[in-house]
Design an enzyme around this catalytic site. Structure first.
Site, PDB file in Angstrom:
ATOM      1  N   LYS A 123       0.822  -1.213   0.000  1.00 19.42           N
ATOM      2  CA  LYS A 123       0.000   0.000   0.000  1.00 19.42           C
ATOM      3  C   LYS A 123       0.853   1.259   0.000  1.00 19.42           C
ATOM      4  CE  LYS A 123      -4.448  -1.566   1.576  1.00 19.42           C
ATOM      5  NZ  LYS A 123      -5.572  -1.422   2.470  1.00 19.42           N
ATOM      6  N   LYS A 206      -5.067  -9.005  -6.341  1.00 16.62           N
ATOM      7  CA  LYS A 206      -6.274  -9.223  -5.539  1.00 16.62           C
ATOM      8  C   LYS A 206      -7.407  -8.271  -5.975  1.00 16.62           C
ATOM      9  CE  LYS A 206      -6.697  -7.327  -1.336  1.00 16.62           C
ATOM     10  NZ  LYS A 206      -6.952  -7.051   0.080  1.00 16.62           N
ATOM     11  N   LYS A 209     -11.378  -3.067  -3.180  1.00 15.71           N
ATOM     12  CA  LYS A 209     -12.303  -1.937  -3.316  1.00 15.71           C
ATOM     13  C   LYS A 209     -11.576  -0.655  -3.667  1.00 15.71           C
ATOM     14  CE  LYS A 209     -13.655  -2.700   1.391  1.00 15.71           C
ATOM     15  NZ  LYS A 209     -12.412  -2.914   2.140  1.00 15.71           N
TER      16      LYS A 209
HETATM   17  N1  AQP Z   1     -10.040 -10.240  -3.113  1.00 18.34           N
HETATM   18  C1  AQP Z   1     -10.353 -10.827  -1.962  1.00 18.34           C
HETATM   19  N2  AQP Z   1     -10.553 -12.162  -1.906  1.00 18.34           N
HETATM   20  C2  AQP Z   1     -10.889 -12.774  -0.734  1.00 18.34           C
HETATM   21  N3  AQP Z   1     -11.039 -12.114   0.432  1.00 18.34           N
HETATM   22  C3  AQP Z   1     -10.857 -10.781   0.404  1.00 18.34           C
HETATM   23  N4  AQP Z   1     -10.924  -9.837   1.373  1.00 18.34           N
HETATM   24  C4  AQP Z   1     -10.645  -8.616   0.839  1.00 18.34           C
HETATM   25  N5  AQP Z   1     -10.390  -8.739  -0.474  1.00 18.34           N
HETATM   26  C5  AQP Z   1     -10.505 -10.065  -0.770  1.00 18.34           C
HETATM   27  C6  AQP Z   1     -11.256 -10.126   2.755  1.00 18.34           C
HETATM   28  O1  AQP Z   1     -12.262  -9.220   3.173  1.00 18.34           O
HETATM   29  C7  AQP Z   1     -12.057  -8.917   4.545  1.00 18.34           C
HETATM   30  C8  AQP Z   1     -12.078  -7.457   4.741  1.00 18.34           C
HETATM   31  O2  AQP Z   1     -11.003  -6.846   4.079  1.00 18.34           O
HETATM   32  P1  AQP Z   1     -10.772  -5.316   4.344  1.00 18.34           P
HETATM   33  O3  AQP Z   1     -11.823  -4.539   3.699  1.00 18.34           O
HETATM   34  O4  AQP Z   1     -10.627  -5.051   5.770  1.00 18.34           O
HETATM   35  O5  AQP Z   1      -9.389  -4.972   3.748  1.00 18.34           O
HETATM   36  P2  AQP Z   1      -8.609  -5.501   2.534  1.00 18.34           P
HETATM   37  O6  AQP Z   1      -8.255  -6.928   2.726  1.00 18.34           O
HETATM   38  O7  AQP Z   1      -7.472  -4.560   2.356  1.00 18.34           O
HETATM   39  O8  AQP Z   1      -9.669  -5.390   1.355  1.00 18.34           O
HETATM   40  P3  AQP Z   1      -9.665  -4.455   0.134  1.00 18.34           P
HETATM   41  O9  AQP Z   1     -10.947  -4.658  -0.599  1.00 18.34           O
HETATM   42  O10 AQP Z   1      -8.417  -4.645  -0.653  1.00 18.34           O
HETATM   43  O11 AQP Z   1      -9.715  -3.031   0.787  1.00 18.34           O
HETATM   44  P4  AQP Z   1      -8.812  -1.793   0.473  1.00 18.34           P
HETATM   45  O12 AQP Z   1      -8.849  -1.672  -1.018  1.00 18.34           O
HETATM   46  O13 AQP Z   1      -9.472  -0.642   1.188  1.00 18.34           O
HETATM   47  O14 AQP Z   1      -7.457  -2.103   1.011  1.00 18.34           O
HETATM   48  C9  AQP Z   1     -10.744  -9.559   4.974  1.00 18.34           C
HETATM   49  O15 AQP Z   1     -11.037 -10.770   5.637  1.00 18.34           O
HETATM   50  C10 AQP Z   1     -10.074  -9.830   3.669  1.00 18.34           C
HETATM   51  O16 AQP Z   1      -9.203 -10.954   3.755  1.00 18.34           O
END
Ligand code: AQP
Length: 345
Positions: A123, A206, A209
């Site tokens: 990040k 991955k 969002k």
């Molecule tokens: N692509 C994914 N596949 C499977 N699991 C996923 N999770 C996130 N993306 C995937 C799971 O969702 C939960 C919450 O994640 P988060 O929102 O706290 O943060 P993150 O993992 O950083 O998800 P994002 O979507 O990538 O958010 P941003 O873009 O804001 O950093 C976790 O259990 C995660 O494993």
């Protein structure tokens, strides 16, 4: 002399997990996390689920949108099957134990441990001098989220595995430093075909969002047409689907679509390729789109209905925060006593 650290089995089973309201929820969040949260709740286990708004602000969030995204995520949880009467559902900033315990853990965790976190490196990228201190400290807050409830199990996607290991290290060091058996050594629960949903534009990245391309993800707010369009446009290759999973080894985009199909249909990826062996993407993609729409559309519709009454959503989050606080407050008070803080008011 420190006593041996207890395994989680010595603690009553309690599930904790959270999602950042840093944007709209994605199919990755749903398959990797939310769907599993509902399953755990329905197994009758004590479940505590949190919209981690304090994690969200480790990168810039517009205040108006943050509130909207938090409510929308809460609506998404309920629409997907989280019952606020059976699970505790709240937003993190309403329960002060998280921030308080995070500070203690900032003083337990070592700089070296934090520096090895790949999510921070990903990040921060080349910009590490300019990102917030909160982004670096994020895993200590995550450990506090979990351990403020002495949670024994945390359902997460694969990307969170390293942070969970850090949580275990923090719990073990705290127990060891103070000679107590206070915190459980929490187990990650990473199960099923949807633990790592990849971007629709790049099968090695991955689904996220915060990806600048909306085409890379399916949002919980996308309507049926949008879902079908995104799946139709998803990057693939020209080969038909093989009959064995080995045939997908060097085909990340194809493997991703098979995994998504499997997770949505409740099948294994091996069963999916067996069923669709020889299919071209021209026919597999519409089948996947139909399946995705049939699973996601009822959730989206219910989410939109719930969003008509944000007062009720805020009430649910407040009531959940009260219940969460009733568990976490005594635990954090015990931590203050263990650490040597005076509590005399
Ligand atoms: N692509 C994914 N596949 C499977 N699991 C996923 N999770 C996130 N993306 C995937 C799971 O969702 C939960 C919450 O994640 P988060 O929102 O706290 O943060 P993150 O993992 O950083 O998800 P994002 O979507 O990538 O958010 P941003 O873009 O804001 O950093 C976790 O259990 C995660 O494993």
């Amino acid at each position: 002399m420190a006593e041996p650290v207890q395994t989680p089995h010595a603690f009553p089973t309690r599930i904790f997990s959270g999602i950042q309201p840093s944007g709209g929820l994605t199919l990755g969040n749903y398959l990797g996390a939310l769907k599993r949260f509902v399953e755990k709740q329905d197994e009758g286990i004590e479940t505590v689920y949190c919209l981690v708004d304090m994690h969200a602000i480790t990168v810039w969030q517009d205040p108006v949108r943050l509130r909207q995204q938090t409510r929308e995520a809460a609506a998404g949880f309920i629409a997907a099957g989280i019952d606020p009467a059976r699970s505790i559902l709240f937003n993190q900033s309403q329960v002060h134990a998280h921030a308080e315990l995070a500070w203690i853990f900032n003083c337990v965790a070592r700089m070296g441990w934090m520096s090895r976190m790949t999510q921070f490196k990903d990040k921060a990228g080349k910009n590490s001098e300019n990102v917030s201190l909160g982004l670096f400290a994020y895993p200590a807050l995550m450990a506090a989220d979990i351990l403020a409830y002495k949670a024994t199990h945390v359902p997460v996607g694969e990307d969170q595995k390293q942070h969970l290991e850090l949580c275990r290290d923090i719990a073990a060091k705290f127990n060891n430093d103070f000679g107590v058996n206070f915190f459980p050594i929490t187990e990650p629960v990473i199960e099923g075909a949807g633990t790592r949903v990849m971007s629709l534009r790049d099968g090695t990245k991955k689904m996220s969002k915060s990806d600048p391309s909306d085409q890379s993800r399916i949002n919980l707010t996308d309507d049926a047409d949008m879902i079908a369009k995104k799946i139709k446009k998803a990057k693939t290759d020209a080969e038909p689907l093989p009959s064995e999973l080995d045939g997908l080894a060097d085909r990340p985009e194809a493997r991703n679509l098979v995994n998504i199909y499997a997770a949505l249909a409740g099948m294994t990826p091996a069963e999916v390729v067996r069923e669709h062996a020889g299919s071209q993407f021209g026919s597999f993609k519409p089948a996947l789109a139909d399946l995705a729409v049939s699973v996601m559309s009822p959730i989206t519709t219910e989410m939109n209905r719930l969003m008509q009454d944000v007062t009720e959503i805020d009430r649910i989050l407040g009531a959940g925060a009260e219940r969460a606080d009733a568990i976490a407050r005594p635990i954090v008070n015990d931590v203050y006593d263990i650490v040597g803080m005076i509590r005399s008011r």
